[in-house]
Design a protein around this motif. Sequence first.
Motif, PDB file in Angstrom:
ATOM      1  N   MET A 148       0.814  -1.207   0.000  1.00 54.85           N
ATOM      2  CA  MET A 148       0.000   0.000   0.000  1.00 54.85           C
ATOM      3  C   MET A 148       0.853   1.264   0.000  1.00 54.85           C
ATOM      4  SD  MET A 148      -3.304  -0.928   2.381  1.00 54.85           S
ATOM      5  CE  MET A 148      -2.466  -1.800   3.695  1.00 54.85           C
TER       6      MET A 148
ATOM      7  N   ASP B  90      -6.079   2.504 -11.972  1.00 54.84           N
ATOM      8  CA  ASP B  90      -5.591   1.985 -10.697  1.00 54.84           C
ATOM      9  C   ASP B  90      -6.710   1.157 -10.069  1.00 54.84           C
ATOM     10  OD1 ASP B  90      -7.119   4.300 -10.224  1.00 54.84           O
ATOM     11  OD2 ASP B  90      -6.093   4.716  -8.353  1.00 54.84           O
TER      12      ASP B  90
ATOM     13  N   THR C  45      -8.706   0.171  -6.987  1.00 57.33           N
ATOM     14  CA  THR C  45      -8.992   0.680  -5.647  1.00 57.33           C
ATOM     15  C   THR C  45     -10.300   0.073  -5.146  1.00 57.33           C
ATOM     16  OG1 THR C  45      -9.970   2.689  -6.628  1.00 57.33           O
ATOM     17  CG2 THR C  45      -7.647   2.811  -5.973  1.00 57.33           C
TER      18      THR C  45
ATOM     19  N   THR D 193      -6.909  -0.895  -1.235  1.00 57.64           N
ATOM     20  CA  THR D 193      -6.391   0.393  -0.807  1.00 57.64           C
ATOM     21  C   THR D 193      -5.032   0.546  -1.452  1.00 57.64           C
ATOM     22  OG1 THR D 193      -7.560   0.316   1.303  1.00 57.64           O
ATOM     23  CG2 THR D 193      -5.645   1.782   1.158  1.00 57.64           C
ATOM     24  N   SER D 194      -4.853   1.615  -2.223  1.00 62.65           N
ATOM     25  CA  SER D 194      -3.599   1.875  -2.917  1.00 62.65           C
ATOM     26  C   SER D 194      -3.170   0.675  -3.750  1.00 62.65           C
ATOM     27  CB  SER D 194      -2.493   2.251  -1.916  1.00 62.65           C
ATOM     28  OG  SER D 194      -1.324   2.646  -2.599  1.00 62.65           O
TER      29      SER D 194
END
Length: 181
Positions: free
Chosen positions: A33, A54, A56, A131-132
Motif C-alpha cells: 500500500m 488503478d 482501488t 487500498t492503494s
Amino acid sequence: LVLTKALGTGLVTTAIKRGQADPADVAAAVAGMMALNRAAGACAARLGLGAATDITGFGLVGHALEMAEQSGVDLHLNLDALPLLPGAWAYATAGMVPGGSSRNYCAFMDRVDGLDVLDETWSHILFDPQTSGGLLMAVDADLLPRLLDGLGAEGVMAAVIGEVRKGAGRLTVRTSSGREG
C-alpha cells in the motif's frame, strides 16, 4: 493485461480488524500500500500506453469492467496469474471479507462470465476493494516485453494476468484449466 501490485489489501485489513492477521501478512500489505504507482505510470507513459486504471475500492473486477466498457472491448483474466498478498487466499477462504466486496459483487457480477464455475474464494479475491492498489494496464503484445523490462528496471512487480479481445465491455474470468479454482 498487466497488473503491478498484488491483490488482497481489503482481506488483510479485515483480518487485522478481526484480530486474525499474521504480522508478516500485515507487513507485506502495508509495504504494498505504501508503494507508489508513479514509476509504473511513468513507464507506461514513456511507451505511449493510454489504457490503464488503478485498482482501488471497486476491486479488480469493477475497475477492469470500467476499462472494458470505456474501450468497447472484453477483458479475459487468467486467475492463476493473479498476484496475491501473503495470507489473502487464506483470509478469503476463512470468510474475512470486507463489506465492500459484497457491494462490488452485487454491482458487477452480471457483467462477469465464468464466476458460476469458480470456488467462492475467487469471488472474494476478485471483488475485494483495494487500498492503494496497483495499475491495470492494457498493452499491445509487441510492446509487452518493453513494458515488462521497463517495470523491472524500476523495481515494479508486474504480472501478465490476461488479455484484451473484441467485445462489448464484459469480463471473463477463468483458471488455466477453465475450471473451478
